[in-house]
Design a protein around this motif. Structure first.
Motif, short mmCIF file in Angstrom:
data_model
loop_
_atom_site.label_atom_id
_atom_site.label_comp_id
_atom_site.label_asym_id
_atom_site.label_seq_id
_atom_site.Cartn_x
_atom_site.Cartn_y
_atom_site.Cartn_z
N ARG A 46 0.79 -1.23 0.00
CA ARG A 46 0.00 0.00 0.00
C ARG A 46 0.82 1.27 0.00
N GLY A 47 2.13 1.18 0.24
CA GLY A 47 2.97 2.36 0.31
C GLY A 47 3.61 2.70 -1.02
N GLU A 48 4.39 3.77 -1.02
CA GLU A 48 5.09 4.17 -2.23
C GLU A 48 6.18 3.17 -2.59
N THR A 49 6.84 2.63 -1.57
CA THR A 49 7.91 1.65 -1.77
C THR A 49 7.46 0.32 -1.18
N LEU A 50 7.54 -0.73 -1.96
CA LEU A 50 7.18 -2.05 -1.45
C LEU A 50 8.29 -2.55 -0.54
N ARG A 51 7.92 -3.03 0.63
CA ARG A 51 8.88 -3.53 1.60
C ARG A 51 8.72 -5.03 1.76
N PRO A 52 9.79 -5.74 2.13
CA PRO A 52 9.75 -7.20 2.22
C PRO A 52 9.13 -7.72 3.51
N CYS A 53 8.47 -6.85 4.27
CA CYS A 53 7.93 -7.29 5.55
C CYS A 53 6.79 -6.39 5.98
N ASP A 54 6.15 -6.79 7.05
CA ASP A 54 5.19 -5.94 7.75
C ASP A 54 5.90 -5.35 8.95
N PRO A 55 5.39 -4.26 9.51
CA PRO A 55 6.04 -3.70 10.70
C PRO A 55 6.08 -4.71 11.85
N ASP A 56 5.10 -5.58 11.91
CA ASP A 56 5.06 -6.59 12.97
C ASP A 56 6.22 -7.56 12.87
N ASP A 57 6.76 -7.77 11.68
CA ASP A 57 7.89 -8.68 11.51
C ASP A 57 9.14 -8.15 12.22
N VAL A 58 9.35 -6.84 12.15
CA VAL A 58 10.50 -6.23 12.82
C VAL A 58 10.33 -6.32 14.33
N VAL A 59 9.12 -6.02 14.80
CA VAL A 59 8.83 -6.10 16.24
C VAL A 59 8.98 -7.54 16.72
N ALA A 60 8.51 -8.49 15.93
CA ALA A 60 8.62 -9.91 16.32
C ALA A 60 10.09 -10.33 16.42
N ILE A 62 12.55 -8.40 17.27
CA ILE A 62 13.07 -7.80 18.51
C ILE A 62 12.63 -8.63 19.71
N TYR A 63 11.37 -9.02 19.76
CA TYR A 63 10.90 -9.81 20.90
C TYR A 63 11.51 -11.21 20.90
N ARG A 64 11.82 -11.74 19.74
CA ARG A 64 12.50 -13.04 19.70
C ARG A 64 13.88 -12.93 20.35
N LEU A 65 14.60 -11.86 20.04
CA LEU A 65 15.91 -11.63 20.66
C LEU A 65 15.76 -11.41 22.17
N TYR A 66 14.68 -10.77 22.57
CA TYR A 66 14.43 -10.57 24.00
C TYR A 66 14.18 -11.91 24.69
N ARG A 67 13.39 -12.76 24.08
CA ARG A 67 13.12 -14.08 24.67
C ARG A 67 14.37 -14.95 24.72
N GLU A 108 23.01 -3.77 16.58
CA GLU A 108 23.99 -4.77 16.16
C GLU A 108 23.42 -6.18 16.26
N ARG A 109 22.72 -6.47 17.35
CA ARG A 109 22.15 -7.81 17.54
C ARG A 109 20.98 -8.07 16.60
N LEU A 110 20.28 -7.04 16.23
CA LEU A 110 19.14 -7.17 15.34
C LEU A 110 19.55 -7.29 13.87
N THR A 111 20.73 -6.81 13.54
CA THR A 111 21.19 -6.78 12.15
C THR A 111 21.22 -8.17 11.52
N GLY A 112 21.80 -9.14 12.20
CA GLY A 112 21.90 -10.49 11.63
C GLY A 112 20.54 -11.10 11.36
N THR A 113 19.62 -10.92 12.29
CA THR A 113 18.27 -11.48 12.14
C THR A 113 17.55 -10.87 10.94
N LEU A 114 17.59 -9.55 10.83
CA LEU A 114 16.86 -8.89 9.73
C LEU A 114 17.53 -9.13 8.37
N ARG A 115 18.84 -9.28 8.36
CA ARG A 115 19.52 -9.61 7.10
C ARG A 115 19.16 -11.01 6.65
N ALA A 116 19.11 -11.95 7.59
CA ALA A 116 18.78 -13.33 7.26
C ALA A 116 17.37 -13.43 6.68
#
Length: 121
Positions: A46-60, A62-67, A108-116
């Motif tokens: 729905r946005g101007e630029t198509l993104r490979p995820c939903d905002p909830d994916d980024v939050v998920a 982060i919470y996975r790293l927290y768990r 730094e800790r989130l970088t590997g997860t989001l790149r993968a």
């Protein structure tokens, strides 16, 4: 005879543009979640630029790293506070020094997860 399950294939992955950085992905997610709280319908394509995820994916992620105990409450607090400001903490300011350290650790800790996941280049 087992029934075949129908699983729709994602249709946006080929045209989706990954984020340049984890910070960009985080700030985009915060903005999308804020817009959703205000009544907007946030969804894929729905946005101007198509993104490979939903905002909830980024939050998920982060919470996975927290768990997994790779992030703690202090990291989450800094991500939330500076996410709302849409500006990372500045280590040159005396009162933001600790926050800047926590911010860089979390990013730094989130970088590997989001790149993968293909969310970040």
């Amino acid at each position: 005879m087992p029934r075949e399950r129908y699983a729709p294939k994602p249709f946006l992955t080929l045209a989706a543009e990954p984020f340049e950085s984890v910070e960009e992905a985080w700030f985009w997610s915060v903005q999308c979640l804020q817009a959703r709280r205000e009544g907007a319908r946030v969804g894929a394509g729905r946005g101007e630029t198509l993104r490979p995820c939903d905002p909830d994916d980024v939050v998920a992620a982060i919470y996975r790293l927290y768990r997994q105990r790779r992030l703690n409450q202090l990291h989450l607090g800094v991500l939330a506070e500076y996410g709302k400001r849409l500006l990372p903490p500045d280590e040159r300011r005396a009162h933001e020094g600790k926050a800047a350290t926590l911010w860089h650790e979390a990013i730094e800790r989130l970088t590997g997860t989001l790149r993968a996941k293909g969310i970040v280049r």
